[in-house]
Enzyme design. Structure first.
Site, PDB file in Angstrom:
ATOM      1  N   GLU A   1       2.039   2.556  15.385  1.00 36.74           N
ATOM      2  CA  GLU A   1       2.774   1.930  14.278  1.00 36.74           C
ATOM      3  C   GLU A   1       3.588   0.785  14.868  1.00 36.74           C
ATOM      4  O   GLU A   1       4.596   1.011  15.528  1.00 36.74           O
ATOM      5  CB  GLU A   1       3.701   2.948  13.598  1.00 36.74           C
ATOM      6  CG  GLU A   1       4.571   2.357  12.509  1.00 36.74           C
ATOM      7  CD  GLU A   1       5.677   3.291  12.061  1.00 36.74           C
ATOM      8  OE1 GLU A   1       6.783   2.803  11.754  1.00 36.74           O
ATOM      9  OE2 GLU A   1       5.446   4.513  12.032  1.00 36.74           O
TER      10      GLU A   1
ATOM     11  N   LYS B   1       7.440   9.848   4.725  1.00 30.27           N
ATOM     12  CA  LYS B   1       8.080   9.809   6.038  1.00 30.27           C
ATOM     13  C   LYS B   1       9.501  10.365   5.881  1.00 30.27           C
ATOM     14  O   LYS B   1      10.337   9.750   5.226  1.00 30.27           O
ATOM     15  CB  LYS B   1       8.119   8.367   6.547  1.00 30.27           C
ATOM     16  CG  LYS B   1       8.983   8.127   7.779  1.00 30.27           C
ATOM     17  CD  LYS B   1       8.976   6.639   8.117  1.00 30.27           C
ATOM     18  CE  LYS B   1       9.995   6.287   9.163  1.00 30.27           C
ATOM     19  NZ  LYS B   1      10.006   4.828   9.460  1.00 30.27           N
TER      20      LYS B   1
END
Length: 214
Positions: free
Chosen positions: A43, A134
């Site tokens: 990421e 998340k």
């Protein structure tokens, strides 16, 4: 179908390394060091200078390796999300939920993983087509929070990020996490240019993850 396959790959890799850096070159070296250690999820944070270029180079470099999945992190708005998607980002991660970003990701069939802290935020996110939440920052919670969240909303797929390390990673997965985001505890040596140590730590994370899945 494209989005579904990406979601399956995210669950399969299990560990998403949140890559930051003060320079483009540092972020690239850190990413390669992480992959060399066996972690397949990257990421790339948009706090990195020229982040879209880094994403493009990583996607091109690992084009022939279907096990590597590259996404964009710290995406705060729809414009940045589209910039990342055009660069080749396969998923988008934000520190908070943004409806316009969700719409852009849905348009391009790209998974959107927004940061949420409350049940209200999570409900709002999944109503807008979000598939993975998340839990951020994970450091302010105990892994047992996942059981409390999933009691009224068992359909949630949660990826805790922030404060996840080699010691507590097993607790998060045992509590029901679909994947985890790992940052500081993995990337710390990169700040001093010790990329070999990053690879070593990545191997430890990968081995621990394999033990947990067994």
């Amino acid at each position: 179908m494209k989005k579904w396959k990406t979601l399956q790959r995210l669950e399969s890799v299990g560990i998403i390394a949140v890559v930051r850096g003060d320079k483009k070159g540092e972020a690239l070296q850190t990413s390669h060091a992480i992959v060399a250690g066996g972690i397949k999820g990257i990421e790339l944070a948009f706090t990195v200078p020229q982040a879209n270029e880094v994403i493009r180079e990583l996607v091109e470099f690992y084009h022939d390796n279907s096990n590597i999945i590259v996404g964009a992190g710290t995406v705060l708005d729809a414009f940045t999300a589209r910039l990342a998607i055009v660069a080749g980002a396969q998923y988008i991660v934000s520190p908070s939920f943004d409806k316009a970003t969700a719409e852009v990701c849905n348009l391009y069939q790209i998974p959107y993983i927004p940061g949420c802290m409350t049940i209200t935020e999570m409900q709002k996110a999944i109503t807008s087509g979000v598939d993975i939440i998340k839990l951020f920052p994970g450091s302010v919670y105990d892994p047992s929070i996942l059981k409390a969240i999933k009691a009224p909303m068992p359909q949630l797929n949660i990826m805790p990020t922030g404060g996840v390390n080699l010691t507590n990673m097993i607790d998060w997965f045992n509590a029901g996490a679909i994947a985890v985001g790992v940052g500081g505890s993995l990337l710390a040596p990169a700040a001093s240019g010790n990329f070999d140590e990053v690879t070593k730590l990545a191997k430890q994370y990968k081995e621990k993850y394999q033990e947990i899945r067994k």
